[in-house]
Design a protein around this motif. Structure first.
Motif, PDB file in Angstrom:
ATOM      1  N   GLY A 259       0.862  -1.223  -0.105  1.00 52.39           N
ATOM      2  CA  GLY A 259      -0.155  -0.013   0.038  1.00 52.39           C
ATOM      3  C   GLY A 259       0.929   1.287  -0.129  1.00 52.39           C
ATOM      4  N   THR A 260       1.964   1.157   0.731  1.00 53.62           N
ATOM      5  CA  THR A 260       2.969   2.423   0.745  1.00 53.62           C
ATOM      6  C   THR A 260       3.533   2.542  -0.742  1.00 53.62           C
ATOM      7  N   GLU A 261       3.838   1.598  -1.189  1.00 54.24           N
ATOM      8  CA  GLU A 261       4.387   1.709  -2.603  1.00 54.24           C
ATOM      9  C   GLU A 261       3.591   2.369  -3.615  1.00 54.24           C
ATOM     10  N   GLY A 262       2.173   1.581  -3.368  1.00 54.43           N
ATOM     11  CA  GLY A 262       1.159   2.215  -4.269  1.00 54.43           C
ATOM     12  C   GLY A 262       0.922   3.488  -4.191  1.00 54.43           C
ATOM     13  N   LEU A 263       0.759   4.218  -2.860  1.00 52.66           N
ATOM     14  CA  LEU A 263       0.630   5.402  -2.690  1.00 52.66           C
ATOM     15  C   LEU A 263       1.612   6.448  -3.122  1.00 52.66           C
ATOM     16  N   PHE A 264       2.919   6.008  -3.283  1.00 49.73           N
ATOM     17  CA  PHE A 264       3.857   6.909  -3.730  1.00 49.73           C
ATOM     18  C   PHE A 264       3.789   6.896  -5.365  1.00 49.73           C
ATOM     19  N   GLY A 265       3.530   5.595  -5.885  1.00 52.91           N
ATOM     20  CA  GLY A 265       3.423   5.389  -7.252  1.00 52.91           C
ATOM     21  C   GLY A 265       2.061   6.049  -7.910  1.00 52.91           C
ATOM     22  N   PHE A 266       1.126   5.978  -7.213  1.00 50.85           N
ATOM     23  CA  PHE A 266      -0.438   6.636  -7.521  1.00 50.85           C
ATOM     24  C   PHE A 266      -0.281   8.299  -7.569  1.00 50.85           C
ATOM     25  N   VAL A 267       0.569   8.917  -6.578  1.00 57.36           N
ATOM     26  CA  VAL A 267       0.745  10.294  -6.494  1.00 57.36           C
ATOM     27  C   VAL A 267       1.523  10.707  -7.503  1.00 57.36           C
ATOM     28  N   ILE A 268       2.699  10.104  -7.678  1.00 57.31           N
ATOM     29  CA  ILE A 268       3.604  10.719  -8.641  1.00 57.31           C
ATOM     30  C   ILE A 268       3.263  10.636  -9.969  1.00 57.31           C
ATOM     31  N   LEU A 269       2.691   9.259 -10.354  1.00 58.69           N
ATOM     32  CA  LEU A 269       2.359   9.145 -11.713  1.00 58.69           C
ATOM     33  C   LEU A 269       1.194   9.989 -12.169  1.00 58.69           C
ATOM     34  N   SER A 270       0.278  10.185 -11.134  1.00 59.11           N
ATOM     35  CA  SER A 270      -1.047  11.120 -11.502  1.00 59.11           C
ATOM     36  C   SER A 270      -0.275  12.330 -11.831  1.00 59.11           C
ATOM     37  N   LEU A 271       0.504  13.009 -10.844  1.00 54.35           N
ATOM     38  CA  LEU A 271       1.069  14.426 -11.340  1.00 54.35           C
ATOM     39  C   LEU A 271       1.612  14.292 -12.760  1.00 54.35           C
ATOM     40  N   LEU A 272       2.408  13.283 -12.804  1.00 56.58           N
ATOM     41  CA  LEU A 272       3.106  13.320 -14.213  1.00 56.58           C
ATOM     42  C   LEU A 272       2.221  13.125 -15.513  1.00 56.58           C
ATOM     43  N   LEU A 273       1.031  12.798 -15.116  1.00 51.15           N
ATOM     44  CA  LEU A 273      -0.028  12.764 -16.437  1.00 51.15           C
ATOM     45  C   LEU A 273      -0.151  14.167 -16.902  1.00 51.15           C
ATOM     46  N   VAL A 274       0.175  15.099 -16.181  1.00 45.69           N
ATOM     47  CA  VAL A 274      -0.007  16.614 -16.500  1.00 45.69           C
ATOM     48  C   VAL A 274       0.996  16.722 -17.574  1.00 45.69           C
ATOM     49  N   PRO A 275       2.319  16.912 -17.107  1.00 44.16           N
ATOM     50  CA  PRO A 275       3.420  17.228 -18.486  1.00 44.16           C
ATOM     51  C   PRO A 275       3.202  16.092 -19.515  1.00 44.16           C
ATOM     52  N   MET A 276       2.763  14.971 -19.272  1.00 43.59           N
ATOM     53  CA  MET A 276       2.675  13.868 -20.528  1.00 43.59           C
ATOM     54  C   MET A 276       1.493  14.237 -21.435  1.00 43.59           C
ATOM     55  N   TYR A 277       0.572  15.283 -20.941  1.00 44.14           N
ATOM     56  CA  TYR A 277      -0.337  15.699 -21.600  1.00 44.14           C
ATOM     57  C   TYR A 277       0.205  16.569 -22.742  1.00 44.14           C
ATOM     58  N   TYR A 278       1.259  17.154 -22.589  1.00 41.93           N
ATOM     59  CA  TYR A 278       1.843  18.177 -23.637  1.00 41.93           C
ATOM     60  C   TYR A 278       3.178  17.684 -24.351  1.00 41.93           C
ATOM     61  N   ILE A 279       3.685  16.467 -23.776  1.00 37.24           N
ATOM     62  CA  ILE A 279       4.879  16.225 -24.463  1.00 37.24           C
ATOM     63  C   ILE A 279       4.731  15.291 -25.815  1.00 37.24           C
ATOM     64  N   PRO A 280       5.081  15.622 -26.918  1.00 35.75           N
ATOM     65  CA  PRO A 280       4.930  14.781 -28.175  1.00 35.75           C
ATOM     66  C   PRO A 280       5.797  13.265 -28.091  1.00 35.75           C
ATOM     67  N   ALA A 281       5.103  12.434 -28.468  1.00 31.74           N
ATOM     68  CA  ALA A 281       5.659  11.069 -28.258  1.00 31.74           C
ATOM     69  C   ALA A 281       5.823  10.461 -29.759  1.00 31.74           C
ATOM     70  N   GLY A 282       5.700  10.939 -30.731  1.00 29.62           N
ATOM     71  CA  GLY A 282       5.855  10.172 -32.035  1.00 29.62           C
ATOM     72  C   GLY A 282       5.151   8.803 -32.172  1.00 29.62           C
ATOM     73  N   SER A 283       5.896   7.831 -32.491  1.00 29.19           N
ATOM     74  CA  SER A 283       5.202   6.588 -32.834  1.00 29.19           C
ATOM     75  C   SER A 283       4.905   5.822 -31.363  1.00 29.19           C
ATOM     76  N   PHE A 284       5.326   6.159 -30.308  1.00 28.00           N
ATOM     77  CA  PHE A 284       4.723   5.662 -29.153  1.00 28.00           C
ATOM     78  C   PHE A 284       3.529   6.190 -28.468  1.00 28.00           C
ATOM     79  N   SER A 285       2.934   7.178 -29.180  1.00 23.18           N
ATOM     80  CA  SER A 285       1.694   7.589 -28.840  1.00 23.18           C
ATOM     81  C   SER A 285       0.479   6.850 -29.362  1.00 23.18           C
ATOM     82  N   GLY A 286      -0.544   6.743 -28.485  1.00 21.86           N
ATOM     83  CA  GLY A 286      -1.414   6.056 -29.029  1.00 21.86           C
ATOM     84  C   GLY A 286      -2.830   6.943 -28.926  1.00 21.86           C
ATOM     85  N   ASN A 287      -2.696   8.134 -28.866  1.00 24.92           N
ATOM     86  CA  ASN A 287      -3.880   9.048 -29.026  1.00 24.92           C
ATOM     87  C   ASN A 287      -3.709   9.989 -30.117  1.00 24.92           C
ATOM     88  N   PRO A 288      -4.916  10.764 -30.492  1.00 24.52           N
ATOM     89  CA  PRO A 288      -5.003  11.606 -31.684  1.00 24.52           C
ATOM     90  C   PRO A 288      -4.042  12.687 -31.463  1.00 24.52           C
TER      91      PRO A 288
END
Length: 308
Positions: A259-288
């Motif tokens: 649960g403690t590892e899950g807490l750290f992973g959930f909080v950090i990765l949720s925050l990283l979703l914000v910059p990921m929304y703007y970072i171009p990924a080319g062939s690794f992207s699966g969204n329009p």
């Protein structure tokens, strides 16, 4: 030391639930639905958001731990092992490894089949054994070295099978396991998850017109996915070594540790979703939008009825 029946049960349960986890994730990847703003239909390829969901599941173990702790507080058991105090930040490095490895594996699952994905995850045995010898001073028995060699042989067979396998363009129920759909190959029942540049690289134009075989495209994509899985297993092996070296000696309850590892992973990765929304990924992207992750697009797709 021989395994107890309870340990054998847990090993079998982990094998079954792990397989269900992989199949359900690949099944979700194969669904097609429109995104936000009336965008065209495309596959549900949101690996980082799927990783956030996995860490949310791990985080729920912390709630289960405190429920058991409150129950035990009302019925003290002198035979129970006392919980030693520990610094929660001790779980941050393993959580970062878990977050990175899991995210890479979900990206790789979009590029290869569920069957190859599940078998290649066995590479963690190899790297964990080698790292435990190097960093923990362990001495492996002959049977363990033979097991590592057998695992290497199996991974070679799986890799060769991906390189030599052929896939037709017929939509089959078995594509969840064989991975026909969801790799962005024109002519197959999926959408453009890979960019045009990568398609031109793997399927160059032929003199007669058109492109040279979609089979080569599948091979390129699948090979990249297999390599990413191997990379992820190296990171997961580092996580296991860190946990054994720094965490296990504190006698932390398993539910509290997960649960403690899950807490750290959930909080950090949720925050990283914000910059990921703007970072171009080319062939690794699966969204329009062609970005690393588009969580809004994922929620829009989840809000409508998808088709497989």
């Amino acid at each position: 030391m021989a395994w107890t029946k309870y340990q054998l049960f847990l090993a079998g349960l982990m094998l079954v639930t792990g397989s269900i986890n992989t199949l359900s994730a690949k099944w979700a990847d194969n669904f097609v639905a429109p995104g936000c703003g009336g965008s065209q239909e495309h596959s549900f390829q949101h690996p980082f958001l799927q990783a956030v969901g996995m860490f949310l599941g791990e985080f729920s173990c912390l709630a289960a731990f405190y429920l058991l702790w409150c129950r035990a507080a009302g019925h003290p058991d002198t035979s129970a092992d006392p919980q030693q105090p520990f610094n929660p930040l001790l779980f941050l490095p393993p959580a970062l490894c878990d977050m990175t490895g899991t995210s890479i594996m979900y990206v790789a699952l979009n590029m290869t089949s569920a069957s190859s994905f599940q078998m290649l995850r066995g590479a963690v045995i190899i790297f964990t054994g080698l790292f435990s010898v190097t960093f923990l001073g362990r001495r492996l028995a002959l049977s363990q070295w033979l097991g590592i060699l057998a695992t290497i042989a199996g991974l070679v067979v799986v890799g060769l099978a991906d390189l030599l396998s052929k896939h037709d363009s017929q939509h089959k129920l078995s594509e969840v396991i064989t991975g026909v759909a969801g790799v962005g190959i024109p002519g197959l029942p999926c959408t453009e998850s890979l960019d045009k540049a990568f398609y031109e690289l793997c399927c160059p134009p032929s003199p007669e017109g058109g492109h040279v075989g979609h089979q080569l495209m599948w091979t390129c994509t699948c090979s990249r996915g297999d390599l990413l899985i191997i990379m992820a297993q190296i990171i997961v092996s580092i996580q296991m070594v860190l946990e054994e070296k720094f965490v296990y000696k504190h006698n932390v309850h398993p539910l509290r540790a997960v649960g403690t590892e899950g807490l750290f992973g959930f909080v950090i990765l949720s925050l990283l979703l914000v910059p990921m929304y703007y970072i171009p990924a080319g062939s690794f992207s699966g969204n329009p939008r062609g970005t690393l992750e588009d969580a809004l697009d994922a929620f829009c797709q989840a809000s409508v009825s998808p088709r497989s």
